[in-house]
Design an enzyme around this catalytic site. Structure first.
Site, PDB file in Angstrom:
ATOM      1  N   LYS A 265       0.688  -1.232   0.073  1.00 45.48           N
ATOM      2  CA  LYS A 265      -0.086   0.029  -0.006  1.00 45.48           C
ATOM      3  C   LYS A 265       0.824   1.216  -0.173  1.00 45.48           C
ATOM      4  CE  LYS A 265      -3.735  -1.852   2.743  1.00 45.48           C
ATOM      5  NZ  LYS A 265      -4.947  -1.622   1.697  1.00 45.48           N
ATOM      6  N   GLU A 337      -6.520  -9.440   0.719  1.00 43.63           N
ATOM      7  CA  GLU A 337      -6.527 -10.626   1.483  1.00 43.63           C
ATOM      8  C   GLU A 337      -7.614 -10.866   2.512  1.00 43.63           C
ATOM      9  OE1 GLU A 337      -5.487  -7.322   2.393  1.00 43.63           O
ATOM     10  OE2 GLU A 337      -6.414  -7.602   4.494  1.00 43.63           O
ATOM     11  N   ARG A 339     -10.611 -11.271   2.259  1.00 48.17           N
ATOM     12  CA  ARG A 339     -11.425 -12.066   1.723  1.00 48.17           C
ATOM     13  C   ARG A 339     -11.170 -13.512   1.645  1.00 48.17           C
ATOM     14  NH1 ARG A 339     -12.269  -8.574  -3.719  1.00 48.17           N
ATOM     15  NH2 ARG A 339     -11.889  -6.969  -2.210  1.00 48.17           N
TER      16      ARG A 339
HETATM   17  N1  BES Z   1      -8.007  -3.691   4.604  1.00 47.82           N
HETATM   18  C1  BES Z   1      -8.201  -3.202   3.237  1.00 47.82           C
HETATM   19  C2  BES Z   1      -9.536  -2.378   3.098  1.00 47.82           C
HETATM   20  C3  BES Z   1      -9.539  -0.980   4.066  1.00 47.82           C
HETATM   21  C4  BES Z   1      -9.182   0.199   3.231  1.00 47.82           C
HETATM   22  C5  BES Z   1      -9.897  -0.887   5.282  1.00 47.82           C
HETATM   23  C6  BES Z   1      -9.362   1.282   3.986  1.00 47.82           C
HETATM   24  C7  BES Z   1      -9.971   0.243   6.031  1.00 47.82           C
HETATM   25  C8  BES Z   1      -9.641   1.293   5.385  1.00 47.82           C
HETATM   26  C9  BES Z   1      -8.351  -4.253   2.352  1.00 47.82           C
HETATM   27  O1  BES Z   1      -7.635  -5.515   2.634  1.00 47.82           O
HETATM   28  C10 BES Z   1      -7.925  -3.749   0.994  1.00 47.82           C
HETATM   29  O2  BES Z   1      -6.695  -3.612   1.031  1.00 47.82           O
HETATM   30  N2  BES Z   1      -8.786  -3.728   0.200  1.00 47.82           N
HETATM   31  C11 BES Z   1      -8.287  -3.577  -1.245  1.00 47.82           C
HETATM   32  C12 BES Z   1      -8.986  -4.194  -2.149  1.00 47.82           C
HETATM   33  C13 BES Z   1      -8.338  -4.274  -3.466  1.00 47.82           C
HETATM   34  C14 BES Z   1      -7.178  -4.532  -3.663  1.00 47.82           C
HETATM   35  C15 BES Z   1      -9.346  -4.864  -4.414  1.00 47.82           C
HETATM   36  C16 BES Z   1      -8.929  -2.068  -1.501  1.00 47.82           C
HETATM   37  O3  BES Z   1     -10.209  -1.888  -1.100  1.00 47.82           O
HETATM   38  O4  BES Z   1      -8.240  -1.412  -1.876  1.00 47.82           O
HETATM   39 ZN    ZN Z   2      -7.129  -5.812   4.803  1.00 47.52          ZN
HETATM   40 MG    MG Z   3      -5.620  -5.402   2.027  1.00 44.57          MG
END
Ligand code: BES
Ligand code: ZN
Ligand code: MG
Length: 483
Positions: A265, A337, A339
């Site tokens: 990220k 991750e 899911r």
């Molecule tokens: N933990 C994150 C989602 C999240 C984002 C939680 C902001 C709290 C605040 C999750 O694991 C994630 O990284 N999701 C990605 C999915 C994408 C790669 C399809 C996302 O939402 O960007």
């Molecule tokens: Zn996450």
């Molecule tokens: Mg994630």
């Protein structure tokens, strides 16, 4: 904070909060007593100088050292529990300046279920009164004891104190877990806390380690955790009521830190990723409360705990995971991750034959784009269950909004070499994630709650303070008590 029920002559606090309606000139019975005790302060002073508008407040010091703090509730005919909760959440900030650790507040004088008025007041005050100050050398003054002053005729508010204190301490418990750094709140640490809690409350618990999980084919989950030096843990806690009318599986996402993995990220998105185990912290808080409230249900809480880290041993894009369900998943993005871990837990949950399944997860950034930071996204495969949950959430003042899942969303997840990929198009990302999860449950009653936007907020909203909100904890408890 501990809440206790008092009558006017047994309350000891010098901070006395009273609530007033704009269009009511009469005094409540409690106000009447106080007015008599303090030589007409309310009639001569409060009623004349205070506007009594919703969320306004005014302090009236008394020469004997007490303070009357008047809170406005707006028009009586527009009264709601939501307004009461929000008003009550201001109490802490109105006494903070003093080094006083008790506050008294009257039970508002309206025609309403007294037990709910009592709990709403206590919960509102407690929400405003929470502070994660473990790492502050200088601690803030907070209310330790809240006295709720009831009218002599209200003496039979049975369980009022009990329910309030159970819900409040479970909310605080959940928030403490979420606020703690990922360095401390590792999968092993969460498992240890869960064990201690289970022991204290006489709940069955089983914690599975990596070797056991391998044998149980939690391969999608284990893949996510394999880049970290922290050992993954899977926890399963059971509460059994006396005559359980149904069996519910409650699953919480438990990523103790989500760096994104090899699909790392950006710095700004990683900042709050210690909170990616909020789903787990919430289900632990829920079962902690349920074990004390003792409804006639059988509740199974489950969480797959691990860290999502980049390293030489991390899982990679292009890897094909053979999930616990045997369905194969091509890793399209290592940051999707949650899911993957939930998929295996959903499959595991089927084995106990639950009447319904609920999962709660900080799952998608997309839910923030869709609904912002104050509305939680919900979806599922059973409209009746969704409606029931909406009703429960509504009663606790927590906002939820249903997002759709359609069968054809599966198209998004098509893989050339496996049964599916773990991500699809960026659009409708929350629904696509929901569609992904649906592949792994056989339950006809499955609800998915996406709290990515609401679990941890950067500015206060109504009674919700900045930071960890323990959102949905009360909605879930309310739902479980009713069903
Ligand atoms: N933990 C994150 C989602 C999240 C984002 C939680 C902001 C709290 C605040 C999750 O694991 C994630 O990284 N999701 C990605 C999915 C994408 C790669 C399809 C996302 O939402 O960007
Ligand atoms: Zn996450
Ligand atoms: Mg994630």
């Amino acid at each position: 904070m501990y809440t206790t029920m008092k009558t006017i002559d047994s309350a000891v606090s010098k901070n006395i909060f009273l609530m007033f309606f704009e269009n009511e000139d009469g005094l409540s019975p409690v106000q009447n007593e106080i007015n008599k005790k303090f030589s007409n302060v309310i009639l001569d002073n409060v009623m004349k100088n205070f506007d009594r508008k919703f969320l306004s407040s005014m302090v009236f010091p008394i020469s004997s050292g007490e303070k009357i703090i008047a809170l406005g509730l707006g028009k009586k005919e527009e009264f709601t529990l939501d307004k009461l909760r929000e008003t009550a959440s201001k109490v802490s900030s109105l006494v903070k300046s003093d080094t006083i650790d008790t506050a008294a507040i009257e039970l508002v004088d309206v025609e309403f279920d007294k037990k709910r008025l009592f709990a709403t007041t206590s919960i509102g005050v407690n929400m405003g009164n929470y502070k994660f100050d473990k790492y502050k050398t200088k601690k803030q003054d907070l209310i330790k004891t809240l006295e709720i002053i009831i009218n002599y005729n209200d003496i039979l508010i049975q369980d009022g104190e009990n329910i309030s204190n159970i819900v409040n301490s479970s909310m605080d418990f959940t928030k403490d877990l979420v606020f703690e750094s990922a360095e401390v709140m590792t999968p092993s640490k969460v498992a240890e806390i869960a064990k201690d809690m289970a022991e204290e409350l006489n709940l069955e618990i089983k914690v599975y380690d990596r070797e056991e999980l391998k044998k149980m084919n939690f391969n999608a989950f284990l893949a996510v955790g394999q880049g970290s030096i922290q050992e993954p843990k899977f926890i399963h806690i059971v509460y059994k009521g006396k005559n359980p009318k149904k069996k519910i599986a409650l699953i919480g996402k438990g990523i103790t830190f989500d760096s994104g993995g090899l699909d790392i990220k950006p710095a700004s998105s990683m900042l709050t990723m210690k909170t990616d185990m909020t789903g787990c912290a919430t289900v632990l808080g829920v079962i902690r409360a349920i074990a004390q409230l003792k409804p006639d249900i059988e509740l199974h809480c489950m969480s797959a705990l691990c860290e999502n880290m980049p390293s030489g041993s991390s899982y990679k894009v292009g890897d094909v995971l053979i999930s616990k369900s045997k369905k194969t998943i091509e890793v399209d993005n290592t940051d999707a991750e949650g899911r993957l871990t939930l998929a295996d837990v959903l499959t595991y949950a089927d084995e106990i034959n639950p009447d319904e399944v609920i999962d709660i997860a900080t799952l998608t950034g997309a839910v923030i784009v869709a609904l912002g930071n104050n509305i939680t996204g919900i979806m599922g495969n059973n409209q009746e269950q969704i409606e029931e949950f909406k009703k429960s959430a509504n009663e606790t003042g927590e906002k939820v909004w249903q997002l759709p899942i359609y069968e054809d969303m599966q198209e998004n997840l098509k893989s050339d070499i496996a049964d599916m990929k773990n991500t699809g198009s960026r659009y409708a990302g929350s629904s696509v994630a929901g569609r992904f999860l649906q592949n792994f449950t056989k339950s006809k009653k499955w609800l998915h709650i996406d709290i990515a936007g609401t679990a941890y907020i950067d500015k206060p909203y109504k009674e919700f303070q900045k930071g960890a909100t323990a959102v949905m904890l009360r909605s879930l408890i309310n739902y479980l008590l009713k069903n």
